[in-house]
Design a protein around this motif. Structure first.
Motif, PDB file in Angstrom:
ATOM      1  N   MET A 229       5.123  -6.292   9.972  1.00  0.00           N
ATOM      2  CA  MET A 229       6.217  -6.161   8.519  1.00  0.00           C
ATOM      3  C   MET A 229       5.309  -5.326   7.490  1.00  0.00           C
ATOM      4  N   ALA A 230       4.152  -5.571   7.286  1.00  0.00           N
ATOM      5  CA  ALA A 230       3.222  -4.706   6.280  1.00  0.00           C
ATOM      6  C   ALA A 230       3.181  -3.302   6.755  1.00  0.00           C
ATOM      7  N   ARG A 231       2.944  -3.100   8.000  1.00  0.00           N
ATOM      8  CA  ARG A 231       3.082  -1.765   8.232  1.00  0.00           C
ATOM      9  C   ARG A 231       4.231  -0.984   8.143  1.00  0.00           C
ATOM     10  N   ILE A 232       5.436  -1.800   8.558  1.00  0.00           N
ATOM     11  CA  ILE A 232       6.803  -0.957   8.230  1.00  0.00           C
ATOM     12  C   ILE A 232       6.957  -0.893   6.614  1.00  0.00           C
ATOM     13  N   ALA A 233       6.513  -1.798   5.882  1.00  0.00           N
ATOM     14  CA  ALA A 233       6.751  -1.492   4.217  1.00  0.00           C
ATOM     15  C   ALA A 233       6.188  -0.328   4.089  1.00  0.00           C
ATOM     16  N   ALA A 234       4.856  -0.456   4.483  1.00  0.00           N
ATOM     17  CA  ALA A 234       3.923   0.880   4.161  1.00  0.00           C
ATOM     18  C   ALA A 234       4.406   2.253   4.398  1.00  0.00           C
ATOM     19  N   GLY A 235       4.963   2.175   5.797  1.00  0.00           N
ATOM     20  CA  GLY A 235       5.648   3.385   6.342  1.00  0.00           C
ATOM     21  C   GLY A 235       6.849   3.856   5.554  1.00  0.00           C
ATOM     22  N   ARG A 236       7.545   2.982   4.757  1.00  0.00           N
ATOM     23  CA  ARG A 236       8.658   3.223   3.928  1.00  0.00           C
ATOM     24  C   ARG A 236       8.125   3.741   2.550  1.00  0.00           C
ATOM     25  N   GLY A 237       6.776   3.280   2.362  1.00  0.00           N
ATOM     26  CA  GLY A 237       6.331   3.826   0.948  1.00  0.00           C
ATOM     27  C   GLY A 237       6.540   2.389  -0.173  1.00  0.00           C
ATOM     28  N   GLU A 262      -7.098  -3.589   6.055  1.00  0.00           N
ATOM     29  CA  GLU A 262      -5.578  -2.976   6.045  1.00  0.00           C
ATOM     30  C   GLU A 262      -5.181  -3.223   4.685  1.00  0.00           C
ATOM     31  N   LEU A 263      -5.494  -4.352   4.150  1.00  0.00           N
ATOM     32  CA  LEU A 263      -4.932  -4.689   2.563  1.00  0.00           C
ATOM     33  C   LEU A 263      -5.311  -3.892   1.820  1.00  0.00           C
ATOM     34  N   ALA A 264      -6.716  -3.539   1.885  1.00  0.00           N
ATOM     35  CA  ALA A 264      -7.566  -2.763   1.098  1.00  0.00           C
ATOM     36  C   ALA A 264      -6.877  -1.381   0.891  1.00  0.00           C
ATOM     37  N   LEU A 265      -6.565  -0.989   2.247  1.00  0.00           N
ATOM     38  CA  LEU A 265      -6.124   0.466   2.434  1.00  0.00           C
ATOM     39  C   LEU A 265      -4.403   0.574   1.673  1.00  0.00           C
ATOM     40  N   ILE A 266      -3.891  -0.535   1.979  1.00  0.00           N
ATOM     41  CA  ILE A 266      -2.464  -0.768   1.052  1.00  0.00           C
ATOM     42  C   ILE A 266      -2.750  -0.506  -0.220  1.00  0.00           C
ATOM     43  N   GLU A 267      -3.498  -1.380  -0.763  1.00  0.00           N
ATOM     44  CA  GLU A 267      -3.666  -1.237  -2.451  1.00  0.00           C
ATOM     45  C   GLU A 267      -4.380  -0.104  -2.734  1.00  0.00           C
TER      46      GLU A 267
END
Length: 335
Positions: A229-237, A262-267
């Protein structure tokens, strides 16, 4: 007249003029049942063969494959009926398969598949072995053969999906992953994780989210589905939502340092540099090089160029080939 016709017949040419023993034996041969195959191939010993098959089955259930192989040799010497041999081949093949002796399993399954082409077990097991050993082109038609007769076979649908996914045909794989998941009532966690992961590869956010949703309902304590779910949201920006899902994943499996990274990269992508630095695990983890690399990237974004170069240098000296090369390229590009 009857005697004259007999003497002129082919049967007479075979037996007339032979020894008296043959002349005496011939009338006795006529008394044997017309089912010659039963006489020649052990029909009279089927009771003994059935008993041996029962012992073979019991040893198979108990995981004693050495006994299964030994009994199979004695059983085949009895020349049992076709039905008994068919069952014996299935026990023997599956024993070899569970032992990882794929060459012997393939030999047994190929023989049985030729003798019993209507028995989908043998083509299905052959296909599964070829899938495991990377012979996808050989596995595909075997799985298709099973599905042609039994379209609701879950293992064959999943196997065909994995073949197509391994060959990069992810749109085709989606069809069979979907069938396998539906037929299994979305109850196979491993299959759902695999399915969702493959959908992420083709950026099919909707399908990946649907499957992850089923996974969360089935196993709310599993971190993997929140990671999806986190990767989906990240893929959608949508990095804020992505970070929330990733934190949920970390709560469920705090020992996984890869989730923290992964969380660090998202932030970092969201521009939350302090949050990114706070998410990076200690450098003593097995992802040490990646931790150093991400820390350097965050510091570089913050404008702390000198410190960033130090981390890039350390990451280039400690990572695997990809991470080292990437860190080295960042180091050179920053000079």
């Amino acid at each position: 007249m009857i005697r004259d016709n007999f003497r002129r017949s082919r049967t007479c040419r075979l037996f007339c003029g032979q020894s008296s023993i043959i002349k005496l034996a011939f009338p006795l041969l006529l008394l044997y049942p017309l089912n010659a195959s039963a006489f020649l191939f052990g029909g009279v010993s089927d009771k003994k063969a059935e008993d041996m098959l029962g012992v073979m089955s019991l040893n198979f259930e108990n995981g004693d494959c050495r006994a299964v192989a030994a009994i199979s040799q004695d059983l085949f010497r009895e020349k049992p009926s076709s039905a008994i041999r068919e069952k014996a081949y299935s026990y023997l093949g599956r024993c070899y398969e569970t032992q990882g002796n794929y060459d012997k399993a393939i030999t047994v399954y190929k023989l049985a598949h030729g003798l019993y082409p209507e028995n989908d077990l043998f083509s299905g097991r052959l296909a599964s072995i070829y899938l495991k050993t990377g012979f996808y082109d050989i596995a595909v038609p075997l799985f298709e053969k099973v599905l042609k007769r039994r379209s609701d076979d879950i293992e064959a649908n999943a196997g065909l999906a994995r073949c197509y996914a391994s060959r990069g045909f992810l749109s085709k794989a989606k069809v069979y992953y979907s069938r396998a998941a539906i037929l299994g009532n979305f109850s196979d966690l491993g299959l759902l994780k695999e399915y969702a992961s493959q959908m992420l590869r083709i950026r099919d956010w909707e399908e990946a989210g649907l499957i992850a949703g089923y996974g969360i309902k089935l196993a709310p304590g599993e971190a993997d589905f929140y990671e999806v779910m986190a990767r989906i949201a990240a893929g959608r920006g949508d990095y804020k939502t992505s970070a929330g899902h990733m934190r949920s994943a970390i709560m469920r499996d705090p020992a996984r340092s890869d989730l923290a990274l992964e969380l660090a990269l998202i932030e970092l992508l969201a521009g939350n540099y302090e949050a990114a630095l706070g998410a990076i695990p200690v450098t003593g983890t097995r992802h040490r090089a990646m931790s150093l690399l991400i820390r350097g990237m965050v510091l570089h974004k913050k404008g702390e160029r000198v410190r960033a170069l130090e981390y890039f240098k350390e990451a280039s000296d400690n990572g695997d080939s990809f991470i080292s090369a990437f860190a080295a390229s960042l180091l050179m590009g920053s000079h």
